[in-house]
Every structure is written in structure tokens, then in C-alpha cells.
Design a protein around this motif. Structure first.
Motif, PDB file in Angstrom:
ATOM      1  N   MET A  77      15.034  -3.530  -3.214  1.00 29.55           N
ATOM      2  CA  MET A  77      14.974  -2.337  -4.053  1.00 29.55           C
ATOM      3  C   MET A  77      13.581  -1.734  -3.898  1.00 29.55           C
ATOM      4  O   MET A  77      12.588  -2.299  -4.354  1.00 29.55           O
ATOM      5  N   ILE A  78      13.517  -0.579  -3.221  1.00 29.42           N
ATOM      6  CA  ILE A  78      12.232   0.028  -2.888  1.00 29.42           C
ATOM      7  C   ILE A  78      11.937   1.146  -3.874  1.00 29.42           C
ATOM      8  O   ILE A  78      12.704   2.107  -3.993  1.00 29.42           O
ATOM      9  N   VAL A  79      10.813   1.025  -4.564  1.00 32.37           N
ATOM     10  CA  VAL A  79      10.392   2.013  -5.556  1.00 32.37           C
ATOM     11  C   VAL A  79       9.100   2.639  -5.047  1.00 32.37           C
ATOM     12  O   VAL A  79       8.044   2.007  -5.057  1.00 32.37           O
ATOM     13  N   GLY A  80       9.191   3.883  -4.564  1.00 36.71           N
ATOM     14  CA  GLY A  80       7.964   4.467  -4.046  1.00 36.71           C
ATOM     15  C   GLY A  80       8.167   5.787  -3.349  1.00 36.71           C
ATOM     16  O   GLY A  80       9.264   6.353  -3.331  1.00 36.71           O
ATOM     17  N   GLY A  81       7.076   6.246  -2.737  1.00 37.24           N
ATOM     18  CA  GLY A  81       7.105   7.487  -1.994  1.00 37.24           C
ATOM     19  C   GLY A  81       7.717   7.300  -0.619  1.00 37.24           C
ATOM     20  O   GLY A  81       8.096   6.194  -0.217  1.00 37.24           O
ATOM     21  N   GLY A  82       7.778   8.404   0.133  1.00 38.69           N
ATOM     22  CA  GLY A  82       8.483   8.384   1.406  1.00 38.69           C
ATOM     23  C   GLY A  82       7.928   7.394   2.405  1.00 38.69           C
ATOM     24  O   GLY A  82       8.690   6.755   3.143  1.00 38.69           O
ATOM     25  N   VAL A 139      18.303  -0.463  -1.705  1.00 41.04           N
ATOM     26  CA  VAL A 139      18.450   0.542  -2.754  1.00 41.04           C
ATOM     27  C   VAL A 139      17.131   1.290  -2.843  1.00 41.04           C
ATOM     28  O   VAL A 139      16.076   0.675  -3.020  1.00 41.04           O
ATOM     29  N   ARG A 140      17.190   2.592  -2.690  1.00 41.00           N
ATOM     30  CA  ARG A 140      15.974   3.408  -2.743  1.00 41.00           C
ATOM     31  C   ARG A 140      15.832   4.059  -4.108  1.00 41.00           C
ATOM     32  O   ARG A 140      16.786   4.641  -4.626  1.00 41.00           O
ATOM     33  N   ILE A 141      14.626   3.991  -4.643  1.00 44.22           N
ATOM     34  CA  ILE A 141      14.274   4.735  -5.841  1.00 44.22           C
ATOM     35  C   ILE A 141      13.039   5.566  -5.486  1.00 44.22           C
ATOM     36  O   ILE A 141      11.896   5.128  -5.657  1.00 44.22           O
ATOM     37  N   PRO A 142      13.241   6.751  -4.912  1.00 40.32           N
ATOM     38  CA  PRO A 142      12.113   7.586  -4.492  1.00 40.32           C
ATOM     39  C   PRO A 142      11.343   8.112  -5.693  1.00 40.32           C
ATOM     40  O   PRO A 142      11.930   8.462  -6.718  1.00 40.32           O
ATOM     41  N   THR A 143      10.022   8.205  -5.541  1.00 44.72           N
ATOM     42  CA  THR A 143       9.185   8.536  -6.693  1.00 44.72           C
ATOM     43  C   THR A 143       8.330   9.777  -6.498  1.00 44.72           C
ATOM     44  O   THR A 143       7.537  10.119  -7.381  1.00 44.72           O
ATOM     45  N   THR A 144       8.442  10.446  -5.356  1.00 47.19           N
ATOM     46  CA  THR A 144       7.679  11.666  -5.127  1.00 47.19           C
ATOM     47  C   THR A 144       8.636  12.839  -4.923  1.00 47.19           C
ATOM     48  O   THR A 144       9.826  12.648  -4.649  1.00 47.19           O
ATOM     49  N   VAL A 145       8.106  14.045  -5.035  1.00 42.50           N
ATOM     50  CA  VAL A 145       8.926  15.231  -4.816  1.00 42.50           C
ATOM     51  C   VAL A 145       9.499  15.217  -3.406  1.00 42.50           C
ATOM     52  O   VAL A 145      10.698  15.448  -3.188  1.00 42.50           O
ATOM     53  N   LEU A 146       8.654  14.923  -2.427  1.00 47.49           N
ATOM     54  CA  LEU A 146       9.103  14.930  -1.045  1.00 47.49           C
ATOM     55  C   LEU A 146      10.197  13.895  -0.812  1.00 47.49           C
ATOM     56  O   LEU A 146      11.223  14.181  -0.179  1.00 47.49           O
ATOM     57  N   ALA A 147      10.000  12.687  -1.330  1.00 43.61           N
ATOM     58  CA  ALA A 147      10.990  11.630  -1.107  1.00 43.61           C
ATOM     59  C   ALA A 147      12.289  11.902  -1.845  1.00 43.61           C
ATOM     60  O   ALA A 147      13.382  11.631  -1.330  1.00 43.61           O
ATOM     61  N   GLN A 148      12.199  12.443  -3.050  1.00 43.24           N
ATOM     62  CA  GLN A 148      13.417  12.721  -3.814  1.00 43.24           C
ATOM     63  C   GLN A 148      14.192  13.896  -3.222  1.00 43.24           C
ATOM     64  O   GLN A 148      15.427  13.907  -3.232  1.00 43.24           O
ATOM     65  N   ALA A 149      13.478  14.875  -2.708  1.00 42.98           N
ATOM     66  CA  ALA A 149      14.127  16.088  -2.223  1.00 42.98           C
ATOM     67  C   ALA A 149      14.573  15.986  -0.780  1.00 42.98           C
ATOM     68  O   ALA A 149      15.399  16.782  -0.336  1.00 42.98           O
ATOM     69  N   ASP A 150      14.031  14.997  -0.036  1.00 44.57           N
ATOM     70  CA  ASP A 150      14.259  15.002   1.406  1.00 44.57           C
ATOM     71  C   ASP A 150      14.481  13.598   1.958  1.00 44.57           C
ATOM     72  O   ASP A 150      15.610  13.144   2.079  1.00 44.57           O
ATOM     73  N   SER A 151      13.422  12.909   2.300  1.00 47.10           N
ATOM     74  CA  SER A 151      13.549  11.684   3.092  1.00 47.10           C
ATOM     75  C   SER A 151      14.277  10.566   2.367  1.00 47.10           C
ATOM     76  O   SER A 151      14.966   9.752   2.996  1.00 47.10           O
ATOM     77  N   GLY A 152      14.155  10.506   1.046  1.00 49.02           N
ATOM     78  CA  GLY A 152      14.754   9.405   0.304  1.00 49.02           C
ATOM     79  C   GLY A 152      16.264   9.400   0.306  1.00 49.02           C
ATOM     80  O   GLY A 152      16.878   8.357   0.061  1.00 49.02           O
ATOM     81  N   VAL A 153      16.891  10.551   0.594  1.00 49.24           N
ATOM     82  CA  VAL A 153      18.356  10.608   0.591  1.00 49.24           C
ATOM     83  C   VAL A 153      18.926  10.545   1.998  1.00 49.24           C
ATOM     84  O   VAL A 153      20.142  10.615   2.188  1.00 49.24           O
ATOM     85  N   PRO A 179       0.827  -1.215   0.000  1.00 44.99           N
ATOM     86  CA  PRO A 179       0.000   0.000   0.000  1.00 44.99           C
ATOM     87  C   PRO A 179       0.851   1.250   0.000  1.00 44.99           C
ATOM     88  O   PRO A 179       1.896   1.314   0.663  1.00 44.99           O
ATOM     89  N   GLY A 180       0.414   2.258  -0.737  1.00 38.79           N
ATOM     90  CA  GLY A 180       1.140   3.518  -0.768  1.00 38.79           C
ATOM     91  C   GLY A 180       0.618   4.485   0.271  1.00 38.79           C
ATOM     92  O   GLY A 180      -0.398   4.240   0.930  1.00 38.79           O
ATOM     93  N   GLY A 181       1.310   5.591   0.435  1.00 41.17           N
ATOM     94  CA  GLY A 181       0.875   6.612   1.370  1.00 41.17           C
ATOM     95  C   GLY A 181       1.046   6.183   2.816  1.00 41.17           C
ATOM     96  O   GLY A 181       1.645   5.152   3.128  1.00 41.17           O
ATOM     97  N   GLU A 182       0.483   6.986   3.708  1.00 42.82           N
ATOM     98  CA  GLU A 182       0.681   6.750   5.137  1.00 42.82           C
ATOM     99  C   GLU A 182       0.082   5.424   5.601  1.00 42.82           C
ATOM    100  O   GLU A 182       0.457   4.899   6.651  1.00 42.82           O
ATOM    101  N   ALA A 183      -0.834   4.844   4.794  1.00 44.75           N
ATOM    102  CA  ALA A 183      -1.386   3.531   5.140  1.00 44.75           C
ATOM    103  C   ALA A 183      -0.284   2.492   5.275  1.00 44.75           C
ATOM    104  O   ALA A 183      -0.380   1.569   6.087  1.00 44.75           O
ATOM    105  N   ALA A 184       0.773   2.642   4.498  1.00 42.98           N
ATOM    106  CA  ALA A 184       1.890   1.694   4.569  1.00 42.98           C
ATOM    107  C   ALA A 184       2.532   1.703   5.942  1.00 42.98           C
ATOM    108  O   ALA A 184       2.970   0.655   6.453  1.00 42.98           O
ATOM    109  N   LYS A 185       2.588   2.890   6.564  1.00 41.53           N
ATOM    110  CA  LYS A 185       3.260   3.013   7.857  1.00 41.53           C
ATOM    111  C   LYS A 185       2.326   2.734   9.025  1.00 41.53           C
ATOM    112  O   LYS A 185       2.780   2.451  10.134  1.00 41.53           O
TER     113      LYS A 185
END
Length: 407
Positions: free
Chosen positions: A116-121, A141-155, A85-91
Motif C-alpha cells: 500500500m503506497i501512500v505518497g506522491g508520483g 494499492v495506490r493512495i496518491p497524495t499530490t495533485v499531480l499523482a491524483q490527477a494523472d500518474s496515480g491512476v 525518500p519523497g520526490g525525485e530522490a526516490a527514483k
């Protein structure tokens, strides 16, 4: 008495690739990242895909399979991709975490295997936590797919899940093996999700880089429309500042209580909970930044023009700086004399920090100060000003619409 002080120094290093079409067979970045430490070995990889990404990119599983075939000398798929599941439901879903842990065990994924995780934060957080707790750490290996994850949490170096009604109560510090940032994944995001992700870029600009804040302000109209080129530049510049902070601030695993990258987050985390995650994380962060900026003005830390510039830029990017959850109080909503529920976020933030409250506040754009106490009267006043501001904006919008209808 015999005392021995044990000291262990463990260096961490991980590459962050800014690439494009990451699963194109002609793009060797992913294979190179996986094989970096053991180039002669064939590495087992288990893809975990965000359900939102799988829906937006129906061909992604086939693309991953073709990529693995093209680079079969360096990697092999341990199984078909797992869609979570995507979004906060995953957490929020402990069963999803447990199911992923069980799958890693069933597949015999060892400490040299890769998730290899492909997804949002949120998915990066949940799947990263599952991987970090199997064998005390399967490579990620992270492959962030949202603006928030690419710009912040994913790195960054954190992961976690929500539990007992608290944000990120369970988690670990586990640096990824590699991160690959591909702007193509941003193409299928809704405008709301693109805008929400920009809040973390505003945050890091305000506390670390005045030039980036000026750039955000100047390009706010293009960014608010989701224009791809400035969005990709926002991601890159924000990610680079985050990486620099993690590497040079002296506390990458947050052993102390100072967390400047959590600017605006004490209120944001509580707002997410109060709205049952109706608010996106970035939307809540934008409101949290606005509250703390007005607080800084009211307490004499920053000037009124600085505060006005922050709020205007957030609104120009497309953020609403008021949500009715801010008015919730114990008992009846807005009942006089009741404490605002969002203020409980300070107590929860203090607990999360380890007992001492440390909040980052602005002195000026690009310059921040840490405080260890906040006066509730100033917080309440800041929230009241946001409500008044939202009311005036709504009235102007209504008047404009009425004028347009008459003409």
C-alpha cells in the motif's frame, strides 16, 4: 516450416475510489478495495509512506494501525510502515529500490499480499516498480497524495525509476489493484506543489477536452491560490479523462510510438535532468507545453489566438514559462552556434518511444495531431519567444513594484 501464432487476451480491471479520510475506521473503502477479489481472506498489507507525507502527517502510522485494527477481519499489517525518500530522490536512488525489494523478500510478501503506497508520483513510481519486480508482481494499492499523482500518474498503469541519467529508463507496466484518492492529503501541500500538479490537467484538457480547458481558464485565479474545492474538482475531472484514455485509446501498455498523454514531455524530461530536478515535474511540463504550443503556431498547425490562450492560462495558474536551463548549450551557456541542450531531449524521447519519434502537437484546444519530425529552427524560435515573453513580464512587474513604492 511450422508456425503457431499465440494470442492471449488478458483483461485488466481496477477500481478508483474518490473518497475522504481514507484511514478513518468508519471509512470502509480501503478494506473493501483490498478484499474485493477474496472477501473471506485476511490480507497482508505492507504500508510504504512518502517521507514528505510522513513529515506532514506525523500521525499517519498510528492512523493506519488503528484502521487495520478496526478492519482486522479483512487485513493485517505485515510490518510497521516503511518510510522512503519523497520526490525525485526516490527514483534516482537505486539503493532505495533495492532495499524495498529486500524488505518485501524478508517479510515473505507473496503475489496475494499488498504493498500500500501512500505518497506522491515519484514514490508511487519507485515503490510500484519494486513491487512489480518481486515475484513478478506483488499487488499494489495506490493512495496518491499530490495533485499531480491524483490527477494523472496515480491512476495509470506505469511505474519506473531513473537510471544512467535518463528519466524512467527502468520500469514496468503494472496496473494497480486499486487506487484511492483522498483530497485531504492536498491540504498540507505547499502552494508551489499544488500549482505544479495542475500542469497535467492542462495537458489532458488541451489534447482531449476543450470544456475542461475553458473551466481551467475561468477558475485560474482560485486554482492559483490553492482553493480546495476547485482543486478537488480539477483532480477528479483530470483523472477521469486519463482513465478514459487508458481504457479506450487502444494502447494502454504503449506498444506503439503514439503517446498523446506525453504532450509537452520531451522537453520536460530533459529540463528536469538539466536542472537536477530543481524544477518540479509539473513545472517542467508547463514549459514543455508552452514550447510545443508555440512550435505548433510557428509551423502553422495552430492559430496565434490558440497559442496565446494556452500560454496565458498557464501563467494565470501560476506557472513560469521560462527557466535559464533553456539557454544552456554545449560549451559556454548561450554561446553562438552551439546546439541547445534541451534539444537532446528529442533524441532521448525517440529512444524511449522505441525508435520512431512521435510528438503530439495542438491543432486547436481539444484537438491534437501527431508528427514524426520537428524542425529545430522552430523549436529554437519558440524558446526565444518564451525568453522574450519572460523578459517583458519581468519588466512590467518591476515597473509595477516601482510605481507602488513611489505611491
Amino acid at each position: 516450416m511450422l508456425l503457431h501464432v499465440q494470442r492471449i487476451a488478458v483483461p485488466f480491471e481496477y477500481p478508483v475510489y474518490f473518497t475522504e479520510s481514507v484511514f478513518s475506521p468508519d471509512n470502509g473503502d480501503l478494506a473493501s478495495a483490498i478484499a474485493a477479489k477474496e472477501p473471506r481472506r485476511r490480507h497482508r498489507v505492507l504500508p510504504v509512506i512518502d517521507g514528505g507525507v510522513a513529515a506532514a502527517w506525523p500521525s499517519i502510522a498510528d492512523e493506519i494501525a488503528r484502521y487495520a485494527d478496526a478492519h482486522a477481519e479483512r487485513l493485517s499489517l505485515a510490518a510497521d510502515p516503511i518510510v522512503v525518500p519523497g520526490g525525485e530522490a526516490a527514483k534516482n536512488d537505486g539503493e532505495a529500490t533495492a532495499a524495498l525489494q529486500a524488505r518485501l523478500d524478508a517479510l515473505g510478501m507473496d503475489r496475494q499480499s499488498f504493498v500500500m503506497i501512500v505518497g506522491g508520483g515519484a514514490v508511487l513510481d519507485m515503490a510500484g516498480y519494486a513491487a512489480a519486480t518481486v515475484h513478478r508482481g506483488v499487488r499494489v494499492v495506490r493512495i496518491p497524495t499530490t495533485v499531480l499523482a491524483q490527477a494523472d500518474s496515480g491512476v495509470g498503469v506505469k511505474n519506473g525509476v531513473n537510471a544512467f541519467g535518463k528519466k524512467n529508463l527502468l520500469g514496468t507496466f503494472a496496473p494497480p489493484f486499486a487506487v484511492l484518492i483522498d483530497p485531504r492529503f492536498l491540504e498540507t501541500l505547499s502552494l508551489r506543489d499544488k500549482v505544479a500538479g495542475m500542469a497535467e490537467a492542462v495537458k489532458v484538457a488541451l489534447i482531449r477536452d476543450a470544456r475542461l480547458f475553458s473551466w481551467l481558464s475561468e477558475r485560474a485565479p482560485a486554482l492559483a491560490s490553492g482553493s480546495p474545492a476547485p482543486l478537488a474538482e480539477l483532480v477528479r475531472r483530470s483523472a477521469e479523462i486519463h482513465l478514459q484514455h487508458i481504457a479506450t485509446a487502444g494502447d494502454p501498455f504503449e506498444l506503439g510510438s503514439a503517446r498523446p498523454l506525453d504532450f509537452g514531455h520531451w522537453a520536460a524530461h530533459k529540463l528536469e535532468s538539466l536542472t537536477k530536478h530543481r524544477l518540479r515535474h509539473g513545472e517542467a511540463v508547463a514549459i514543455g507545453i508552452a514550447i510545443d504550443t508555440l512550435y505548433a503556431e510557428l509551423s502553422g498547425l495552430c492559430s496565434a489566438p490558440t497559442a496565446a490562450a494556452v500560454l496565458s492560462t498557464l501563467e494565470a495558474l501560476g506557472f513560469a514559462l521560462w527557466d535559464d536551463a533553456l539557454a544552456l548549450a554545449r560549451g559556454e551557456q548561450g554561446e553562438r552556434g552551439e546546439r541547445l541542450c534541451v534539444l537532446d531531449g528529442l533524441d532521448e524521447f525517440r529512444e524511449h518511444l522505441g525508435g520512431e519519434l512521435t510528438v503530439t502537437l495542438l491543432e486547436d484546444v481539444g484537438r491534437a495531431r501527431e508528427v514524426h519530425a520537428m524542425e529545430e529552427r522552430h523549436i529554437v524560435a519558440a524558446i526565444a519567444r518564451l525568453r522574450e515573453r519572460a523578459g517583458k513580464r519581468g519588466a512590467r512587474a518591476a515597473a509595477g513594484a516601482a510605481g507602488a513604492a513611489r505611491s
